[in-house]
Write an enzyme that holds these catalytic residues in place. Structure first.
Site, PDB file in Angstrom:
ATOM      1  N   CYS A 151       0.830  -1.202   0.000  1.00  0.00           N
ATOM      2  CA  CYS A 151       0.000   0.000   0.000  1.00  0.00           C
ATOM      3  C   CYS A 151       0.872   1.263   0.000  1.00  0.00           C
ATOM      4  CB  CYS A 151      -0.990  -0.044   1.168  1.00  0.00           C
ATOM      5  SG  CYS A 151      -2.314   1.178   1.024  1.00  0.00           S
ATOM      6  N   HIS A 207      -3.919  -4.922  -0.109  1.00  0.00           N
ATOM      7  CA  HIS A 207      -3.510  -5.452   1.200  1.00  0.00           C
ATOM      8  C   HIS A 207      -3.600  -6.974   1.181  1.00  0.00           C
ATOM      9  CE1 HIS A 207      -3.236  -1.709   3.515  1.00  0.00           C
ATOM     10  NE2 HIS A 207      -4.153  -1.272   2.679  1.00  0.00           N
ATOM     11  N   GLU A 258      -2.730  -9.036   3.367  1.00  0.00           N
ATOM     12  CA  GLU A 258      -3.118  -9.516   4.705  1.00  0.00           C
ATOM     13  C   GLU A 258      -4.631  -9.447   4.925  1.00  0.00           C
ATOM     14  OE1 GLU A 258      -2.673  -5.080   5.398  1.00  0.00           O
ATOM     15  OE2 GLU A 258      -1.815  -6.580   4.058  1.00  0.00           O
TER      16      GLU A 258
END
Length: 193
Positions: free
Chosen positions: A77, A175, A177
């Site tokens: 990001c 992202h 994650e």
């Protein structure tokens, strides 16, 4: 396997740490240059505003360290955006790892882009076992322009580079994650590079 997450006060670090734990790896949060240099892999995350994040990097000297790293480095990001030449956000000079500028989406679309979007034109070992047009989770108001170093693109108002690669440096605008199975696969691929 020694994994480091660069800790410079730019958000979302715990969720990245938990994502690696789910894969069976312990990623250490650190701002210590020696520890970062000694790592097998380095994660350079970021959530927030470009100019203040760059100031934090400069205060710790990490702005000089990161571009010299020889092991695989993954910017996530804002981390990816700071690895570019320049960002319109706060008129910020970046680390210059990727030869591309970061621009702001126009007011013709809802900003930030927030939610799931498709990644296409996948071109790297980073995307092993991830299918073309997979969905990833994004939250961003700025984007890297399409360029020679793009290894994935997405569309939101226009086509932009949603992932970049230059030598041992990788960057993703999304992202991983927070991107379910495909995101976990990408982190696993990064570890196995």
């Amino acid at each position: 396997m020694k994994l480091s997450i660069v800790n410079y006060g730019a958000g979302n670090i715990k969720s990245i740490q938990f994502a690696f734990q789910r894969l069976g790896y312990n990623a250490v949060l650190t701002e210590c240059p020696e520890e970062i240099i000694a790592s097998d892999k380095v994660i350079f995350p970021g959530v927030g505003e470009a100019s203040s994040a760059m100031e934090k990097l400069k205060q710790s000297g990490l702005d000089r360290l990161i571009p010299t790293l020889k092991q695989p480095v993954l910017g996530i990001c804002l981390g990816m955006q700071l690895m570019c030449q320049h960002s319109e956000e706060g008129d910020t000079k970046g680390l210059g790892i990727f030869d591309v500028s970061v621009k702001r989406f126009s007011n013709k679309v809802k900003v930030p882009q927030m939610g799931w979007n498709i990644i296409s034109n996948l071109k790297s070992g980073l995307f092993k076992d991830i299918k073309e047009k997979e969905y990833m989770y994004l939250v961003h108001s700025y984007y890297a322009e399409p360029c020679a170093e793009a290894i994935a693109t997405s569309d939101y108002e226009l086509e932009y580079a949603s992932a970049l690669e230059n030598d041992n440096f990788y960057g993703v605008q999304f992202h991983p994650e927070k991107s379910s199975k495909a995101g976990a696969q990408l982190l696993k691929n990064f570890i196995e590079l």
